[in-house]
Design a protein around this motif. Structure first.
Motif, PDB file in Angstrom:
ATOM      1  N   UNK B  42     -15.234  -2.984  16.173  1.00 17.14           N
ATOM      2  CA  UNK B  42     -13.246  -3.304  16.088  1.00 17.14           C
ATOM      3  C   UNK B  42     -12.767  -2.750  15.062  1.00 17.14           C
ATOM      4  N   UNK B  43     -13.022  -3.026  13.782  1.00 11.63           N
ATOM      5  CA  UNK B  43     -12.216  -2.519  13.287  1.00 11.63           C
ATOM      6  C   UNK B  43     -11.816  -0.614  13.326  1.00 11.63           C
ATOM      7  N   UNK B  44     -13.019  -0.205  13.099  1.00 12.40           N
ATOM      8  CA  UNK B  44     -13.518   1.134  13.074  1.00 12.40           C
ATOM      9  C   UNK B  44     -12.063   1.363  13.925  1.00 12.40           C
ATOM     10  N   UNK B  45     -12.358   0.874  15.434  1.00 18.17           N
ATOM     11  CA  UNK B  45     -11.756   1.986  16.436  1.00 18.17           C
ATOM     12  C   UNK B  45     -10.097   1.825  16.500  1.00 18.17           C
ATOM     13  N   UNK B  46     -10.201   0.263  16.118  1.00 18.63           N
ATOM     14  CA  UNK B  46      -8.272  -0.200  16.087  1.00 18.63           C
ATOM     15  C   UNK B  46      -7.748   1.352  14.773  1.00 18.63           C
ATOM     16  N   UNK B  47      -8.366   1.123  13.813  1.00 20.26           N
ATOM     17  CA  UNK B  47      -8.426   2.051  12.534  1.00 20.26           C
ATOM     18  C   UNK B  47      -8.003   3.382  13.296  1.00 20.26           C
ATOM     19  N   UNK B  81      -7.474  -6.461   4.060  1.00 21.83           N
ATOM     20  CA  UNK B  81      -7.139  -5.367   5.621  1.00 21.83           C
ATOM     21  C   UNK B  81      -6.244  -5.735   5.777  1.00 21.83           C
ATOM     22  N   UNK B  82      -5.957  -7.164   5.623  1.00 26.14           N
ATOM     23  CA  UNK B  82      -4.557  -7.431   6.204  1.00 26.14           C
ATOM     24  C   UNK B  82      -3.326  -7.210   6.139  1.00 26.14           C
ATOM     25  N   UNK B  83      -3.051  -7.006   5.026  1.00 21.73           N
ATOM     26  CA  UNK B  83      -2.021  -6.833   3.935  1.00 21.73           C
ATOM     27  C   UNK B  83      -1.354  -5.024   4.514  1.00 21.73           C
ATOM     28  N   UNK B  84      -3.115  -4.604   4.178  1.00 16.61           N
ATOM     29  CA  UNK B  84      -2.387  -2.480   4.615  1.00 16.61           C
ATOM     30  C   UNK B  84      -2.193  -2.768   5.976  1.00 16.61           C
ATOM     31  N   UNK B  85      -2.930  -3.174   7.036  1.00 19.20           N
ATOM     32  CA  UNK B  85      -2.330  -2.941   7.962  1.00 19.20           C
ATOM     33  C   UNK B  85      -0.512  -3.386   8.671  1.00 19.20           C
ATOM     34  N   UNK B  86      -0.105  -4.431   7.963  1.00 20.38           N
ATOM     35  CA  UNK B  86       0.827  -5.296   8.195  1.00 20.38           C
ATOM     36  C   UNK B  86       1.474  -3.915   7.625  1.00 20.38           C
ATOM     37  N   UNK B  91      -4.077   4.530   4.798  1.00 19.99           N
ATOM     38  CA  UNK B  91      -4.919   5.573   3.934  1.00 19.99           C
ATOM     39  C   UNK B  91      -5.380   4.251   3.368  1.00 19.99           C
ATOM     40  N   UNK B  92      -4.994   2.881   3.071  1.00 16.54           N
ATOM     41  CA  UNK B  92      -5.181   1.983   1.975  1.00 16.54           C
ATOM     42  C   UNK B  92      -5.644   0.962   3.243  1.00 16.54           C
ATOM     43  N   UNK B  93      -5.599   1.204   4.350  1.00 14.75           N
ATOM     44  CA  UNK B  93      -6.710   0.199   5.769  1.00 14.75           C
ATOM     45  C   UNK B  93      -8.097   1.593   5.455  1.00 14.75           C
TER      46      UNK B  93
END
Lengths: 389, 116
Positions: B42-47, B81-86, B91-93
């Motif tokens: 799921x994370x890969x799809x959202x990315x 990952x939470x921080x980067x997506x926020x 790129x960081x994600x």
């Protein structure tokens, strides 16, 4: 893809991507008459640069065939150049309109337009206008005006104006009727308040009384069982003394007779009902298992909405509540729970991995008994429960 | 902090939660691996979709169970990952997703090795 391009706006809002500029001169002229910030592009490197620098709102693709158009769009997407909100329109030849239609149905493009062998001037204007409106950033785009429509008879123009006016007045009427309906909801609110009052004054005390009677009956039954256990113990001792060699066959020692879940457990634990509200099933099961092992009656739910629904019907002695949950978070679930007549005082223990003190403080203002930082330990969890009893 | 400084799986964490019952502990480890597999997809799809909000929520979700079972490296990657997506930093994600994938594999190997 080497022909001289005609429109050279530096930061275009609308771009037309093609490989044969000369085939699209009519379309390009038409678009530029409607949008100032427009540019035709036919070099891939230039397309990349414009997408990065300008993030155009509308991308029109008109390669020599639909396949090439999709390939170009996919290539740009794979390079993450299209990762921003935009509208896309596919231009195609009449013979490929079926494929173009399918592309739109599959959501690859927002719309398509047949420009070969002939195109319909106003249809393209309409598609472009809709795309710009949908992009929601059309402040710097010219609106369609009479000059874009060419000459029409005065009576037809009047008819159009009348129809537009009629539509506006209907919209206003609809709006005013909706406002009236919203005002009338006040009456419903009064009714709801009355029902709540009835529930709080009469129904809730009645339910509480019933529950208390039930609890007394259960206590009485347990006492009776204890008495029975005591007399069995006494009989067993007597039998042991009289028939020592065969005592195990006649009466097993009392600690093997399992009349209650645990001899050492306080009675209160057996009666206490605890609800665990946590969206993560693994952590929910872990907390649930800890509490069950301790002899509590546990009900685990995954969402705040589910918790509210159950708490409206059943009384619980304690609630463990997660903060971050989909749909309804811990703070808003707590707020709703506090509005349920029987739950105004129910102790709530917050489960959180969030170190945001302000958020927890805000939550605590709704009446939290304690809070636990995930994952915590069994000892801390049991101490938190002890604090609530 | 470097992920190497953290434990792949800290067994004391889950023991302090549910006790020494090895059958129960193994069951929760298996549940975590299964959840991590589904969640990673799921994370890969959202990315791919640049759906940062969903990415953050899913990372938070998996972090809860990673923390509970003592998968410290996974938990750390998910926090990052939470921080980067926020911060909408794609790129960081990507970097943290790759680290997470590695950390989950480490847990899998550690637990497989333990059972043999």
């Amino acid at each position: 893809m080497s022909k001289e391009i005609e429109h050279v706006e530096r930061h275009p809002k609308v771009i037309l991507l093609c490989d044969k500029v000369e085939d699209l001169s009519g379309v390009a002229e038409l678009i530029s008459s409607q949008v100032d910030a427009f540019r035709t592009l036919n070099h891939f490197e230039e397309i990349q640069k414009i997408l990065v620098d300008s993030l155009p709102l509308v991308i029109i693709i008109a390669m020599s065939n639909v396949k090439r158009s999709i390939e170009l769009y996919s290539k740009l997407a794979k390079q993450s150049l299209l990762d921003y909100p935009h509208e896309n329109i596919l231009l195609c030849e009449n013979k490929e309109s079926g494929i173009a239609f399918r592309c739109c149905m599959k959501g690859i493009f927002n719309d398509y337009f047949v420009y070969k062998p002939m195109y319909e001037n106003y249809r393209l204007r309409m598609i472009l206008n809709n795309a710009l409106v949908n992009s929601k950033k059309n402040n710097d785009i010219k609106n369609l005006t009479d000059e874009h429509f060419g000459h029409i008879d005065a009576d037809v123009k009047q008819l159009l104006d009348d129809a537009a006016q009629y539509q506006n007045s209907t919209k206003q009427k609809l709006h005013s009727v909706r406002s009236d309906l919203a005002k009338q909801q006040g009456i419903n609110e009064a009714q709801t308040a009355l029902i709540d009052e009835l529930r709080e004054k009469y129904i809730a005390p009645l339910l509480n009384e019933l529950e208390s009677q039930l609890n007394s009956s259960v206590t009485e039954l347990i006492d009776k069982l204890k008495d029975k256990q005591h007399s069995l113990s006494h009989t067993s001792e007597l039998l042991k003394q009289s028939t020592a060699p065969n005592h195990r066959n006649l009466a097993p020692p009392l600690n093997e007779i399992n009349l209650e879940p645990s001899q050492e457990q306080p009675l209160q634990k057996i009666q206490s009902k605890i609800m665990v509200v946590e969206d993560n099933d693994i952590y929910r099961n872990i907390i649930g298992q800890i509490l069950i092992d301790e002899g509590y009656h546990v009900n685990c739910v995954a969402t705040g909405l589910e918790a509210i629904k159950i708490l409206r019907k059943e009384k619980y002695d304690l609630v463990f509540m997660d903060l971050f949950m989909p749909d309804l978070d811990g703070y808003n679930t707590t707020r709703n729970i506090r509005n349920i007549p029987n739950c105004k005082e129910v102790p709530i223990i917050a489960l959180t991995s969030n170190k945001n003190k302000d958020l927890i403080k805000k939550w605590a203002s709704l009446g939290l008994a304690a809070y636990i930082t995930k994952p915590s330990t069994k000892l801390s969890i049991l101490k938190a429960i002890e604090k609530c009893s | 902090m470097k992920t190497e400084q953290l434990q792949i799986i800290n067994k004391d964490t889950i023991k302090q939660l549910i006790g020494d019952n090895s059958h129960e502990i193994d069951s929760f480890y298996q549940q975590f691996l299964q959840q991590a597999k589904t969640s990673l997809k799921k994370l890969a799809d959202y990315y791919q979709q640049s759906a940062f909000n969903e990415l953050r929520n899913e990372a938070h979700y998996l972090k809860t169970s990673a923390t509970a079972v003592g998968a410290e490296r996974c938990s750390y990657c998910l926090q990052q990952l939470e921080f980067s997506s926020h911060a909408l930093d794609k790129e960081q994600c990507k970097t943290h997703l790759q680290s997470l994938s590695h950390a989950i594999k480490e847990v899998f190997y550690a637990l497989s090795h333990q059972s043999n």
